[in-house]
Design an enzyme around this catalytic site. Structure first.
Site, mmCIF file in Angstrom:
data_model
loop_
_atom_site.group_PDB
_atom_site.id
_atom_site.type_symbol
_atom_site.label_atom_id
_atom_site.label_comp_id
_atom_site.label_asym_id
_atom_site.label_seq_id
_atom_site.Cartn_x
_atom_site.Cartn_y
_atom_site.Cartn_z
ATOM 1 N N ASP A 8 0.848 -1.188 0.000
ATOM 2 C CA ASP A 8 0.000 0.000 0.000
ATOM 3 C C ASP A 8 0.886 1.242 0.000
ATOM 4 O O ASP A 8 2.056 1.183 0.410
ATOM 5 C CB ASP A 8 -0.924 0.013 1.225
ATOM 6 C CG ASP A 8 -1.950 1.134 1.154
ATOM 7 O OD1 ASP A 8 -2.664 1.209 0.141
ATOM 8 O OD2 ASP A 8 -2.013 1.940 2.098
ATOM 9 N N GLU A 10 0.807 5.785 0.579
ATOM 10 C CA GLU A 10 0.126 7.037 0.890
ATOM 11 C C GLU A 10 0.739 8.117 0.008
ATOM 12 O O GLU A 10 1.955 8.081 -0.279
ATOM 13 C CB GLU A 10 0.258 7.404 2.366
ATOM 14 C CG GLU A 10 -0.426 6.442 3.313
ATOM 15 C CD GLU A 10 -1.922 6.332 3.104
ATOM 16 O OE1 GLU A 10 -2.535 7.331 2.639
ATOM 17 O OE2 GLU A 10 -2.486 5.258 3.369
ATOM 18 N N ASP A 52 -3.823 19.190 1.599
ATOM 19 C CA ASP A 52 -5.027 18.684 2.259
ATOM 20 C C ASP A 52 -4.986 17.191 2.524
ATOM 21 O O ASP A 52 -5.777 16.679 3.312
ATOM 22 C CB ASP A 52 -6.268 19.007 1.417
ATOM 23 C CG ASP A 52 -6.597 20.499 1.409
ATOM 24 O OD1 ASP A 52 -6.137 21.195 2.340
ATOM 25 O OD2 ASP A 52 -7.297 20.948 0.491
ATOM 26 N N HIS A 152 -5.421 6.582 7.739
ATOM 27 C CA HIS A 152 -4.770 5.736 6.744
ATOM 28 C C HIS A 152 -3.269 5.714 7.001
ATOM 29 O O HIS A 152 -2.671 6.722 7.380
ATOM 30 C CB HIS A 152 -5.026 6.275 5.330
ATOM 31 C CG HIS A 152 -6.422 6.050 4.850
ATOM 32 N ND1 HIS A 152 -6.772 4.973 4.063
ATOM 33 C CD2 HIS A 152 -7.559 6.753 5.056
ATOM 34 C CE1 HIS A 152 -8.063 5.029 3.800
ATOM 35 N NE2 HIS A 152 -8.560 6.099 4.387
ATOM 36 N N ASP A 157 -2.313 -0.356 6.715
ATOM 37 C CA ASP A 157 -3.308 -0.795 5.734
ATOM 38 C C ASP A 157 -2.867 -2.057 5.012
ATOM 39 O O ASP A 157 -3.691 -2.908 4.673
ATOM 40 C CB ASP A 157 -3.592 0.318 4.725
ATOM 41 C CG ASP A 157 -4.457 1.430 5.308
ATOM 42 O OD1 ASP A 157 -4.844 1.314 6.493
ATOM 43 O OD2 ASP A 157 -4.734 2.409 4.594
#
Length: 221
Positions: A8, A10, A52, A152, A157
């Site tokens: 995974d 980010e 953001d 997250h 994850d």
């Protein structure tokens, strides 16, 4: 034995073509259908502000100061996943970012050229069409604890997705079928055995007149 790596990422946004970059990579190995302690985890300095996206993962610009850039971790990452089958949820998203980062570093090879990829999002759609397929929904479906997942995180994850994948492919679906066969089960006549060998020896005792009268009077009351 096939080597499985659940992976995974980010990122700072949703589209690498808009200049968004990877800020975290997490991966965990599954061996013999057991989640192992063999993991890959790196935070990455993206050379841009997080913006953001911090609301999603909680990774701040300040935290990423002095973290390695992607070209400093890419060789280790590729060595870790080499020879494995990758398990990714919504694979086009993560692969798009990984391949973009490799391309920025002059690497023309794509991740999917190095490893076969299983997309658990597509697998879920095949197994349960018409239901929700995000990671949270899958965790609820399979009863997987996500209490530690307040935000997250790539490694967390990946660890959770590893549990989901094992549940999705565990061969237990027949135990939890949503529909059941309510048709009456009729045995084949050949399965019914009648004992006729001692039929002539069976003694039949009939009720006498007094017992018959008592029986009839009982139901009149």
């Amino acid at each position: 034995m096939e080597r499985l790596i659940v992976l995974d990422t980010e990122t700072t946004g949703i589209d690498p073509q808009e200049g968004h970059r990877i800020i975290e990579v997490g991966a965990v190995q599954i061996e013999n259908r057991e989640i192992t302690n063999t993991e890959f985890h790196k935070y990455v300095q993206p050379n841009r502000i997080v913006g953001d996206s911090v609301k999603v993962h909680g990774i701040t610009d300040k935290f990423l100061i002095n973290k390695p850039q992607f070209n400093q971790i890419s060789d280790d990452l590729l060595s870790f996943i080499e020879g494995s089958t990758l398990i990714i949820h919504n694979a086009p998203f993560d692969l798009g970012f990984l391949n973009h980062e490799l391309k920025l570093n002059g690497v023309k090879t794509k991740v999917e050229d190095l490893c076969p990829v299983i997309d658990t999002l597509e697998l879920s759609k095949e197994q349960r069409p018409g239901t929700m397929h995000n990671l949270d929904a899958l965790c609820r479906r399979f009863g997987i604890d996500t209490s530690a997942r307040t935000r997250h995180g790539a490694l967390l994850d990946a660890q959770i997705l590893a549990q989901v994948y094992l549940a999705m492919t565990g061969g237990q679906s027949n135990l939890f079928q949503e529909t059941q066969n309510n048709e009456p089960q009729i045995s084949h006549p050949s399965m019914i055995k009648k004992n006729k060998s001692n039929k002539e020896k069976i003694k039949v005792v009939f009720a006498n007149e007094e017992e018959t009268e008592l029986h009839l009077n009982y139901f009149k009351n």
